[in-house]
Motif scaffolding. Structure first.
Motif, PDB file in Angstrom:
ATOM      1  N   ASP A 101     -10.142  -2.478   0.522  1.00 42.42           N
ATOM      2  CA  ASP A 101      -9.433  -1.877  -0.619  1.00 42.42           C
ATOM      3  C   ASP A 101      -8.016  -1.423  -0.307  1.00 42.42           C
ATOM      4  O   ASP A 101      -7.499  -0.498  -0.953  1.00 42.42           O
ATOM      5  CB  ASP A 101     -10.232  -0.699  -1.201  1.00 42.42           C
ATOM      6  N   ARG A 102      -7.401  -2.054   0.660  1.00 42.82           N
ATOM      7  CA  ARG A 102      -5.991  -1.758   0.916  1.00 42.82           C
ATOM      8  C   ARG A 102      -5.383  -2.874   1.751  1.00 42.82           C
ATOM      9  O   ARG A 102      -6.082  -3.768   2.217  1.00 42.82           O
ATOM     10  CB  ARG A 102      -5.821  -0.415   1.628  1.00 42.82           C
ATOM     11  N   VAL A 103      -4.074  -2.817   1.917  1.00 45.24           N
ATOM     12  CA  VAL A 103      -3.364  -3.791   2.734  1.00 45.24           C
ATOM     13  C   VAL A 103      -3.373  -3.319   4.188  1.00 45.24           C
ATOM     14  O   VAL A 103      -2.960  -2.193   4.485  1.00 45.24           O
ATOM     15  CB  VAL A 103      -1.906  -3.955   2.263  1.00 45.24           C
ATOM     16  N   TRP A 104      -3.857  -4.172   5.069  1.00 46.09           N
ATOM     17  CA  TRP A 104      -3.792  -3.897   6.505  1.00 46.09           C
ATOM     18  C   TRP A 104      -2.582  -4.623   7.076  1.00 46.09           C
ATOM     19  O   TRP A 104      -2.266  -5.749   6.677  1.00 46.09           O
ATOM     20  CB  TRP A 104      -5.071  -4.335   7.209  1.00 46.09           C
TER      21      TRP A 104
ATOM     22  N   TRP B 271      -1.638  -0.656  10.809  1.00 48.40           N
ATOM     23  CA  TRP B 271      -1.391   0.345   9.783  1.00 48.40           C
ATOM     24  C   TRP B 271      -2.025  -0.130   8.481  1.00 48.40           C
ATOM     25  O   TRP B 271      -2.466  -1.279   8.374  1.00 48.40           O
ATOM     26  CB  TRP B 271       0.113   0.542   9.567  1.00 48.40           C
ATOM     27  N   THR B 272      -2.076   0.742   7.501  1.00 49.16           N
ATOM     28  CA  THR B 272      -2.517   0.329   6.175  1.00 49.16           C
ATOM     29  C   THR B 272      -1.537   0.830   5.123  1.00 49.16           C
ATOM     30  O   THR B 272      -0.859   1.845   5.306  1.00 49.16           O
ATOM     31  CB  THR B 272      -3.919   0.861   5.815  1.00 49.16           C
ATOM     32  N   TYR B 273      -1.488   0.081   4.027  1.00 48.82           N
ATOM     33  CA  TYR B 273      -0.712   0.469   2.845  1.00 48.82           C
ATOM     34  C   TYR B 273      -1.664   0.478   1.663  1.00 48.82           C
ATOM     35  O   TYR B 273      -2.376  -0.493   1.411  1.00 48.82           O
ATOM     36  CB  TYR B 273       0.430  -0.517   2.602  1.00 48.82           C
ATOM     37  N   ASP B 274      -1.696   1.602   0.935  1.00 51.59           N
ATOM     38  CA  ASP B 274      -2.568   1.763  -0.217  1.00 51.59           C
ATOM     39  C   ASP B 274      -1.717   1.698  -1.480  1.00 51.59           C
ATOM     40  O   ASP B 274      -0.998   2.651  -1.804  1.00 51.59           O
ATOM     41  CB  ASP B 274      -3.295   3.105  -0.144  1.00 51.59           C
ATOM     42  N   PRO B 275      -1.767   0.594  -2.219  1.00 53.93           N
ATOM     43  CA  PRO B 275      -0.949   0.486  -3.436  1.00 53.93           C
ATOM     44  C   PRO B 275      -1.308   1.541  -4.485  1.00 53.93           C
ATOM     45  O   PRO B 275      -0.446   1.944  -5.278  1.00 53.93           O
ATOM     46  CB  PRO B 275      -1.254  -0.922  -3.949  1.00 53.93           C
ATOM     47  N   ALA B 276      -2.562   1.993  -4.479  1.00 55.67           N
ATOM     48  CA  ALA B 276      -2.990   2.967  -5.493  1.00 55.67           C
ATOM     49  C   ALA B 276      -2.276   4.301  -5.323  1.00 55.67           C
ATOM     50  O   ALA B 276      -1.930   4.970  -6.308  1.00 55.67           O
ATOM     51  CB  ALA B 276      -4.501   3.156  -5.425  1.00 55.67           C
ATOM     52  N   THR B 277      -2.052   4.711  -4.086  1.00 53.37           N
ATOM     53  CA  THR B 277      -1.407   5.998  -3.833  1.00 53.37           C
ATOM     54  C   THR B 277       0.032   5.856  -3.359  1.00 53.37           C
ATOM     55  O   THR B 277       0.753   6.852  -3.249  1.00 53.37           O
ATOM     56  CB  THR B 277      -2.193   6.780  -2.763  1.00 53.37           C
TER      57      THR B 277
ATOM     58  N   LEU C 215      -2.568 -10.054  -3.454  1.00 53.13           N
ATOM     59  CA  LEU C 215      -3.135  -8.780  -3.880  1.00 53.13           C
ATOM     60  C   LEU C 215      -4.021  -8.981  -5.110  1.00 53.13           C
ATOM     61  O   LEU C 215      -3.896  -9.988  -5.820  1.00 53.13           O
ATOM     62  CB  LEU C 215      -2.014  -7.787  -4.198  1.00 53.13           C
ATOM     63  N   PRO C 216      -4.905  -8.027  -5.401  1.00 54.53           N
ATOM     64  CA  PRO C 216      -5.789  -8.168  -6.566  1.00 54.53           C
ATOM     65  C   PRO C 216      -5.043  -8.328  -7.883  1.00 54.53           C
ATOM     66  O   PRO C 216      -5.564  -8.938  -8.822  1.00 54.53           O
ATOM     67  CB  PRO C 216      -6.596  -6.860  -6.533  1.00 54.53           C
ATOM     68  N   ASP C 217      -3.821  -7.794  -7.983  1.00 53.85           N
ATOM     69  CA  ASP C 217      -3.077  -7.906  -9.238  1.00 53.85           C
ATOM     70  C   ASP C 217      -2.308  -9.210  -9.357  1.00 53.85           C
ATOM     71  O   ASP C 217      -1.553  -9.408 -10.322  1.00 53.85           O
ATOM     72  CB  ASP C 217      -2.116  -6.720  -9.408  1.00 53.85           C
ATOM     73  N   GLY C 218      -2.477 -10.131  -8.396  1.00 51.05           N
ATOM     74  CA  GLY C 218      -1.820 -11.425  -8.466  1.00 51.05           C
ATOM     75  C   GLY C 218      -0.481 -11.495  -7.762  1.00 51.05           C
ATOM     76  O   GLY C 218       0.072 -12.584  -7.592  1.00 51.05           O
TER      77      GLY C 218
ATOM     78  N   THR D 152       1.032   5.011  -0.341  1.00 50.96           N
ATOM     79  CA  THR D 152       1.163   5.638   0.979  1.00 50.96           C
ATOM     80  C   THR D 152       0.865   4.635   2.084  1.00 50.96           C
ATOM     81  O   THR D 152       0.161   3.640   1.877  1.00 50.96           O
ATOM     82  CB  THR D 152       0.203   6.835   1.117  1.00 50.96           C
ATOM     83  N   VAL D 153       1.395   4.934   3.276  1.00 49.52           N
ATOM     84  CA  VAL D 153       1.088   4.160   4.475  1.00 49.52           C
ATOM     85  C   VAL D 153       0.610   5.114   5.567  1.00 49.52           C
ATOM     86  O   VAL D 153       0.857   6.324   5.501  1.00 49.52           O
ATOM     87  CB  VAL D 153       2.311   3.372   4.999  1.00 49.52           C
ATOM     88  N   GLY D 154      -0.058   4.549   6.564  1.00 48.41           N
ATOM     89  CA  GLY D 154      -0.492   5.361   7.696  1.00 48.41           C
ATOM     90  C   GLY D 154      -1.084   4.498   8.784  1.00 48.41           C
ATOM     91  O   GLY D 154      -1.467   3.339   8.556  1.00 48.41           O
ATOM     92  N   VAL D 155      -1.151   5.054   9.992  1.00 48.39           N
ATOM     93  CA  VAL D 155      -1.750   4.356  11.125  1.00 48.39           C
ATOM     94  C   VAL D 155      -3.259   4.269  10.921  1.00 48.39           C
ATOM     95  O   VAL D 155      -3.911   5.260  10.595  1.00 48.39           O
ATOM     96  CB  VAL D 155      -1.440   5.084  12.441  1.00 48.39           C
ATOM     97  N   ALA D 156      -3.824   3.089  11.127  1.00 45.62           N
ATOM     98  CA  ALA D 156      -5.261   2.892  11.020  1.00 45.62           C
ATOM     99  C   ALA D 156      -5.919   2.698  12.383  1.00 45.62           C
ATOM    100  O   ALA D 156      -7.088   3.041  12.565  1.00 45.62           O
ATOM    101  CB  ALA D 156      -5.569   1.688  10.132  1.00 45.62           C
ATOM    102  N   ALA D 157      -5.185   2.140  13.340  1.00 44.24           N
ATOM    103  CA  ALA D 157      -5.762   1.881  14.668  1.00 44.24           C
ATOM    104  C   ALA D 157      -4.644   1.695  15.668  1.00 44.24           C
ATOM    105  O   ALA D 157      -3.582   1.159  15.349  1.00 44.24           O
ATOM    106  CB  ALA D 157      -6.654   0.638  14.632  1.00 44.24           C
ATOM    107  N   GLY D 158      -4.902   2.127  16.901  1.00 42.94           N
ATOM    108  CA  GLY D 158      -3.948   1.936  17.980  1.00 42.94           C
ATOM    109  C   GLY D 158      -3.192   3.202  18.319  1.00 42.94           C
ATOM    110  O   GLY D 158      -3.019   4.093  17.485  1.00 42.94           O
ATOM    111  N   THR D 159      -2.750   3.270  19.570  1.00 42.21           N
ATOM    112  CA  THR D 159      -2.087   4.475  20.088  1.00 42.21           C
ATOM    113  C   THR D 159      -0.596   4.274  20.342  1.00 42.21           C
ATOM    114  O   THR D 159       0.084   5.225  20.712  1.00 42.21           O
ATOM    115  CB  THR D 159      -2.731   4.867  21.434  1.00 42.21           C
ATOM    116  N   THR D 160      -0.082   3.058  20.177  1.00 39.98           N
ATOM    117  CA  THR D 160       1.240   2.539  20.574  1.00 39.98           C
ATOM    118  C   THR D 160       1.269   2.118  22.038  1.00 39.98           C
ATOM    119  O   THR D 160       2.234   1.492  22.469  1.00 39.98           O
ATOM    120  CB  THR D 160       2.432   3.504  20.310  1.00 39.98           C
ATOM    121  N   ASN D 161       0.217   2.419  22.809  1.00 37.65           N
ATOM    122  CA  ASN D 161       0.137   1.899  24.174  1.00 37.65           C
ATOM    123  C   ASN D 161      -0.205   0.422  24.121  1.00 37.65           C
ATOM    124  O   ASN D 161      -1.016  -0.012  23.300  1.00 37.65           O
ATOM    125  CB  ASN D 161      -0.922   2.646  24.975  1.00 37.65           C
ATOM    126  N   GLU D 162       0.394  -0.359  25.026  1.00 33.87           N
ATOM    127  CA  GLU D 162       0.220  -1.805  25.011  1.00 33.87           C
ATOM    128  C   GLU D 162      -0.860  -2.223  25.993  1.00 33.87           C
ATOM    129  O   GLU D 162      -0.778  -1.931  27.185  1.00 33.87           O
ATOM    130  CB  GLU D 162       1.545  -2.485  25.359  1.00 33.87           C
TER     131      GLU D 162
END
Length: 623
Positions: free
Chosen positions: A305-308, A318-324, A244-247, A326-336
């Protein structure tokens, strides 16, 4: 990851007397001290057969689901893993031996490379659990995940019933642990280079991180207790690592379904995302990171600017934003599957490796044997046809890969090149990408400029990641338990092309109308809970999409009338089903609920003598 062809029209009751077929496997037995067993040897015990294959994330979830039951009922229950391979590599006996140790399988395993026992039990999906009573009769069969609670209740019923009949035999089971092997690393997963020049490696089977000196061999320190757990100094099969940017280093703590951070300076370990529980359909997909469930995060990368997060367990990014926080889905529907386009509409299949490279995030999409990437919509790479582009957000594209069932080792133009279950991807200085082509035991290279795939190195053993160090590339040879330093070659190795396709018996279906039924019976003591609306979900699609003239899409009824298109003679029906059942106790205002889910790939061939009804069992017999 699943597969199916057909199933009984309806599940018989649990009391139906169905004699269990014998256990046969050309590869022999593991974890038994070289002893072989028949069902007669196990008479008097409750036997649970777990049909699995080690590439399948759903199968790995079931291994974890069964651990508590296995420990609690150790004197009455014998769990036997029946390893039934999908990929060519998984049919190699040594690969099964490695997988049994890698994933901490603490019960006997029958290696069935030719699917003999699979066929005897008419199994159609990975994973499938079959319960056999102490008298040798099949009393339950469950496809998919989420059935541990139902099986635990059934085991208690069988213990009571057969203790009363005098047919229950208690005692030690046939499991014999293998002799431990002394190596510095044990099935390492991923690696990165720390600012100090040292390597940090996820030592997955030992539930630790290991810092190595720049030689890649000398151990500086071990991070974590080494005992599987979710405590302040414990991991559970950690995999991906990113600086991460903070080491600090962010860690994909895979089986804990969490993200952790490790501070190389202070040594502190902190949980930053996940609850320790596995995400299920219907759970939140965004929010405060420590309040949202995750599902088998396999790799992480810092990009845009975030963790994928390669969320292998639900086939998403998904992504994780250390600044806020929070996490959330970034791509995909759960279908394989393998579907490109806008991020929210794309399909993945166990994404397991990530690498940031400028305006692209590269993805090793393991179950489709594909190399894919994320870029901002409208980036204009010149490689796509522009279909599905949107004005903002992200778009998913495929560079190499044909889908769930085609794999091999073939170089050349990207559109016809083949990989086999890659787990890692590394951005190279010239803009090309190195792929840890895990089941081909090779390091491959894709060059976006030429559109060509070549082979950089062979005779590796299950490479799962690689990192650049100057002009060298250091490969994580997972099944050789080491880091291997290679000089990036000026010329590629030439490999004779090999192509494979998953071989599965196709179901003969009649042209025109086809009735699809997913059979689900709530476990004993439970019922479908419809207080807040439908508790079932069914999603149907096809490869090629033209196979279905009518009936594709999502709905809440487990019954669907399909219409096969004229002129398409074969293909694969993709069926995803979910059912939620709750304890049937009117006095309990907050009954415990359980989610049962499964995905099937059903190969079909259209013919005049084919069936007009397809039934798939989500939970049957003793459910």
């Amino acid at each position: 990851m699943t597969d199916a062809t057909s199933a009984p029209a309806s599940p018989p009751s649990r009391r139906a007397r169905v004699r269990a077929p014998e256990l046969i496997g050309k590869g022999g037995w593991l974890n038994t001290g070289e002893m072989s067993y028949t069902l007669a040897d196990l008479r008097g015990r409750i036997v649970i057969l777990d049909f699995w294959t080690f590439c399948c994330i759903n199968c790995l979830h079931v291994l974890d689901e069964l651990r508590e039951l296995e420990e609690k009922h150790r004197d009455t229950v014998v769990i036997i893993g029946v390893h039934s391979p999908k990929f060519v590599h998984e049919a190699e006996h040594q690969s099964v031996v490695d997988a049994v140790e890698r994933y901490g399988v603490h019960h006997p395993v029958l290696d069935d490379p030719e699917l003999a026992t699979w066929k005897q039990y008419a199994v159609r999906a990975w994973p499938t659990l079959v319960v056999i009573d102490p008298e040798g009769y099949v009393v339950a069969q469950h496809a998919g995940e989420g059935h541990a609670h139902a099986i635990a209740k059934l085991v208690e019923e069988l213990e009571t019933e057969h203790a009363a009949k005098g047919t229950l035999r208690r005692g030690d089971g046939p499991y014999v642990p293998p002799e431990p092997v002394a190596t510095g690393l044990r099935f390492p997963g991923k690696a990165l280079v720390l600012p100090s020049g040292h390597f940090l490696v996820s030592d997955s089977t030992r539930h630790q991180l290991v810092e190595l000196e720049a030689d890649g061999e000398t151990v500086v320190r071990r991070i974590g207790s080494g005992v599987r757990g979710f405590g302040p100094d414990s991991f559970s099969e950690p995999q991906g690592l990113a600086l991460l940017p903070d080491g600090k280093v962010i860690v994909a703590d895979t089986v804990n379904h969490a993200l952790r951070t490790y501070d190389p300076v202070s040594g502190a370990i902190e949980t930053v995302a996940g609850t320790g529980r596995q995400w299920w359909q219907g759970s939140p997909t965004e929010g405060p990171a420590l309040e949202v469930d995750l599902s088998s995060p396999w790799d992480v990368a810092w990009w845009a600017d975030r963790v994928w997060i390669a969320m292998a367990g639900v086939h998403q990014l998904w992504t994780y934003d250390p600044a806020t926080g929070t996490v959330g889905v970034a791509a995909g529907t759960t279908n394989e599957g393998l579907v490109d386009g806008p991020a929210a509409e794309a399909w993945f299949a166990q994404p397991s490796g990530l690498a940031a490279a400028g305006d692209r995030l590269w993805i090793a999409d393991s179950e489709t044997s594909a190399l894919r990437y994320v870029e901002r919509a409208g980036a204009g790479d010149g490689e796509g046809d522009g279909e599905g582009d949107v004005e903002d957000g992200f778009v998913i594209r495929t560079a190499v890969g044909a889908g769930l069932f085609d794999f091999g080792h073939r170089d050349g133009a990207a559109e016809q090149a083949l990989l086999q279950h890659p787990l890692g991807v590394t951005a190279l200085p010239d803009g090309s990408v190195a792929v840890s082509d895990t089941y081909n035991h090779a390091l491959r290279r894709y060059d976006p400029a030429s559109g060509e795939v070549t082979t950089l190195a062979t005779d590796l053993r299950e490479p799962s990641d690689a990192v650049l160090v100057g002009e060298d590339i250091v490969v994580v040879e997972s099944a050789r338990h080491r880091l291997t330093r290679l000089r990036l070659p000026d010329e590629a190795v030439r490999v004779e092309a090999v192509a494979h396709r998953t071989q599965r018996e196709a179901t003969e279906v009649a042209p025109g109308a086809l009735t699809l039924d997913v059979v689900f019976t709530a476990p004993t003591g439970q019922k479908l809970d419809t207080r807040y609306g439908p508790s079932t979900r069914l999603l149907v699609s096809a490869t090629p999409p033209e196979l279905l003239a009518e009936g594709s899409g999502a709905g809440t009824d487990l019954h669907r009338e399909l219409v096969l298109a004229d002129g398409v003679t074969e293909g694969v029906l993709h069926v995803s089903a979910m059912a939620a059942s709750c304890d049937d106790d009117p006095a309990n205002e907050y009954p415990a609920c359980h989610v049962h889910q499964q995905d099937w790939g059903v190969p079909v061939r259209v013919g005049d003598t084919g069936t007009s009804r397809l039934a798939l069992v989500l939970a049957g017999l003793g459910a």
